[in-house]
Motif scaffolding. Structure first.
Motif, PDB file in Angstrom:
ATOM      1  N   ILE A  28       1.391  10.059  -2.103  1.00 29.61           N
ATOM      2  CA  ILE A  28       2.548  10.501  -1.315  1.00 29.61           C
ATOM      3  C   ILE A  28       2.736   9.602  -0.103  1.00 29.61           C
ATOM      4  O   ILE A  28       3.864   9.223   0.236  1.00 29.61           O
ATOM      5  CB  ILE A  28       2.370  11.970  -0.893  1.00 29.61           C
ATOM      6  CG1 ILE A  28       2.457  12.889  -2.117  1.00 29.61           C
ATOM      7  CG2 ILE A  28       3.422  12.369   0.147  1.00 29.61           C
ATOM      8  CD1 ILE A  28       2.136  14.334  -1.830  1.00 29.61           C
ATOM      9  N   LEU A  29       1.641   9.224   0.564  1.00 29.90           N
ATOM     10  CA  LEU A  29       1.724   8.347   1.724  1.00 29.90           C
ATOM     11  C   LEU A  29       2.330   6.997   1.350  1.00 29.90           C
ATOM     12  O   LEU A  29       3.181   6.464   2.068  1.00 29.90           O
ATOM     13  CB  LEU A  29       0.331   8.155   2.330  1.00 29.90           C
ATOM     14  CG  LEU A  29       0.249   7.244   3.566  1.00 29.90           C
ATOM     15  CD1 LEU A  29       1.104   7.807   4.708  1.00 29.90           C
ATOM     16  CD2 LEU A  29      -1.193   7.071   4.008  1.00 29.90           C
ATOM     17  N   VAL A  30       1.895   6.439   0.219  1.00 27.05           N
ATOM     18  CA  VAL A  30       2.460   5.159  -0.232  1.00 27.05           C
ATOM     19  C   VAL A  30       3.959   5.296  -0.467  1.00 27.05           C
ATOM     20  O   VAL A  30       4.743   4.424  -0.083  1.00 27.05           O
ATOM     21  CB  VAL A  30       1.747   4.682  -1.517  1.00 27.05           C
ATOM     22  CG1 VAL A  30       2.504   3.496  -2.145  1.00 27.05           C
ATOM     23  CG2 VAL A  30       0.314   4.274  -1.210  1.00 27.05           C
ATOM     24  N   PHE A  31       4.362   6.415  -1.071  1.00 25.66           N
ATOM     25  CA  PHE A  31       5.801   6.578  -1.313  1.00 25.66           C
ATOM     26  C   PHE A  31       6.572   6.742  -0.007  1.00 25.66           C
ATOM     27  O   PHE A  31       7.706   6.251   0.113  1.00 25.66           O
ATOM     28  CB  PHE A  31       6.073   7.763  -2.234  1.00 25.66           C
ATOM     29  CG  PHE A  31       7.537   7.891  -2.560  1.00 25.66           C
ATOM     30  CD1 PHE A  31       8.130   7.042  -3.482  1.00 25.66           C
ATOM     31  CD2 PHE A  31       8.336   8.828  -1.913  1.00 25.66           C
ATOM     32  CE1 PHE A  31       9.486   7.131  -3.775  1.00 25.66           C
ATOM     33  CE2 PHE A  31       9.683   8.922  -2.193  1.00 25.66           C
ATOM     34  CZ  PHE A  31      10.265   8.073  -3.134  1.00 25.66           C
ATOM     35  N   LEU A  32       5.989   7.423   0.967  1.00 25.78           N
ATOM     36  CA  LEU A  32       6.666   7.554   2.260  1.00 25.78           C
ATOM     37  C   LEU A  32       6.887   6.183   2.901  1.00 25.78           C
ATOM     38  O   LEU A  32       7.932   5.928   3.513  1.00 25.78           O
ATOM     39  CB  LEU A  32       5.852   8.451   3.186  1.00 25.78           C
ATOM     40  CG  LEU A  32       5.810   9.939   2.811  1.00 25.78           C
ATOM     41  CD1 LEU A  32       4.858  10.695   3.737  1.00 25.78           C
ATOM     42  CD2 LEU A  32       7.208  10.552   2.868  1.00 25.78           C
ATOM     43  N   PHE A  78       0.338   3.749  -7.873  1.00 25.91           N
ATOM     44  CA  PHE A  78       0.564   4.408  -6.586  1.00 25.91           C
ATOM     45  C   PHE A  78       1.996   4.214  -6.084  1.00 25.91           C
ATOM     46  O   PHE A  78       2.319   4.625  -4.969  1.00 25.91           O
ATOM     47  CB  PHE A  78      -0.446   3.881  -5.559  1.00 25.91           C
ATOM     48  CG  PHE A  78      -1.855   4.273  -5.878  1.00 25.91           C
ATOM     49  CD1 PHE A  78      -2.376   5.478  -5.441  1.00 25.91           C
ATOM     50  CD2 PHE A  78      -2.665   3.449  -6.662  1.00 25.91           C
ATOM     51  CE1 PHE A  78      -3.673   5.865  -5.756  1.00 25.91           C
ATOM     52  CE2 PHE A  78      -3.968   3.826  -6.984  1.00 25.91           C
ATOM     53  CZ  PHE A  78      -4.472   5.031  -6.532  1.00 25.91           C
ATOM     54  N   LEU A  79       2.844   3.616  -6.921  1.00 20.39           N
ATOM     55  CA  LEU A  79       4.255   3.417  -6.579  1.00 20.39           C
ATOM     56  C   LEU A  79       5.125   4.340  -7.425  1.00 20.39           C
ATOM     57  O   LEU A  79       4.780   4.657  -8.566  1.00 20.39           O
ATOM     58  CB  LEU A  79       4.675   1.968  -6.847  1.00 20.39           C
ATOM     59  CG  LEU A  79       3.883   0.861  -6.134  1.00 20.39           C
ATOM     60  CD1 LEU A  79       4.340  -0.495  -6.655  1.00 20.39           C
ATOM     61  CD2 LEU A  79       4.074   0.944  -4.634  1.00 20.39           C
ATOM     62  N   HIS A  80       6.250   4.760  -6.862  1.00 20.42           N
ATOM     63  CA  HIS A  80       7.177   5.611  -7.603  1.00 20.42           C
ATOM     64  C   HIS A  80       8.624   5.229  -7.300  1.00 20.42           C
ATOM     65  O   HIS A  80       8.922   4.687  -6.229  1.00 20.42           O
ATOM     66  CB  HIS A  80       6.919   7.094  -7.298  1.00 20.42           C
ATOM     67  CG  HIS A  80       5.661   7.594  -7.920  1.00 20.42           C
ATOM     68  ND1 HIS A  80       4.425   7.411  -7.337  1.00 20.42           N
ATOM     69  CD2 HIS A  80       5.431   8.237  -9.093  1.00 20.42           C
ATOM     70  CE1 HIS A  80       3.485   7.928  -8.124  1.00 20.42           C
ATOM     71  NE2 HIS A  80       4.071   8.439  -9.184  1.00 20.42           N
TER      72      HIS A  80
END
Length: 227
Positions: A28-32, A78-80
């Motif tokens: 979630i942090l990576v997406f933020l 870890f990417l979306h």
């Protein structure tokens, strides 16, 4: 068609599944961070850190010179692409991940999750040898968790939100829900689909979970349990 809400499967061997929740938090942090980027930079990040078959095969130079070609076999997970992509994957990981972490132990579960991500990416690469678009998303790794779950806990009751005529919460055995899911992936993978979905990554991750679950489970965790 089916979204899992929760399962009737309490953890027994660990006090807290911190690896599962840690993976959810990091993803979630990576997406933020992604979401805070301008659109052009967002797209560039998926190219830089997504798994591109022709880059991994060394047919095209790595966009990030300091990043080894093989590293994107992990970073892509870890990417979306958007919030729905992220939340769907994290929901499945939240429902099923804690019990697999409980069955394996913390460190083995972390290694298992990353191994499933790599094997899912390789399955996608195998069926897209000349692919020049980036594979992103945790779904291959999460599919591995689902594969392990159907082997270890097929009879556990999973409460799902099912769209039949309208959305209905239903309790179903895990093997029913997860079996339907993998059959859907196989159907679209075999017949082909115009949807931008990495069907073979899902299939490869699920197969990896099935294969790895038996040797990684801790002593005392049986196969085909959860009645």
């Amino acid at each position: 068609m089916f979204l899992p809400l929760h399962d009737a499967n309490p953890i027994k061997h660990v006090e807290f599944p911190f690896v599962t929740y840690g993976l959810i938090g990091i993803t979630i942090l990576v997406f933020l961070v992604q979401a805070a980027l301008p659109p052009a930079a967002f797209d560039q990040a998926t190219i830089d850190f997504g798994m591109i078959p022709i880059v991994v095969r060394d047919l095209y130079p790595q966009p990030v010179p300091w990043l080894p070609d093989w590293a994107t076999l992990v970073t892509y997970a870890f990417l979306h692409a958007d919030w729905m992509h992220l939340l769907t994957n994290m929901l499945f990981l939240w429902v099923f991940g804690d019990n697999i972490e409980d069955a394996f132990g913390h460190l083995k579960f972390l290694g298992f999750y990353l191994a499933c991500a790599v094997l899912a990416a390789l399955a996608h690469l195998l069926f897209n040898l000349d692919g020049n678009g980036p594979l992103i998303g945790a779904s291959g790794a999460v599919a591995g968790v689902m594969g392990a779950y159907i082997l270890l806990f097929p009879h556990v009751r999973v409460f799902v939100l099912a769209r039949i005529v309208w959305l209905i919460p239903l309790p179903v055995p895990a093997y029913w829900m997860l079996g339907f899911w993998i059959l859907t992936q196989l159907f679209y993978g075999l017949i082909g689909s115009d949807e931008p979905v990495a069907w073979w990554a899902h299939i490869g991750g699920f197969a990896a979970g099935l294969v790895l679950a038996a040797p990684l489970r801790r002593h005392g965790v049986g196969l085909f349990g959860g009645r």
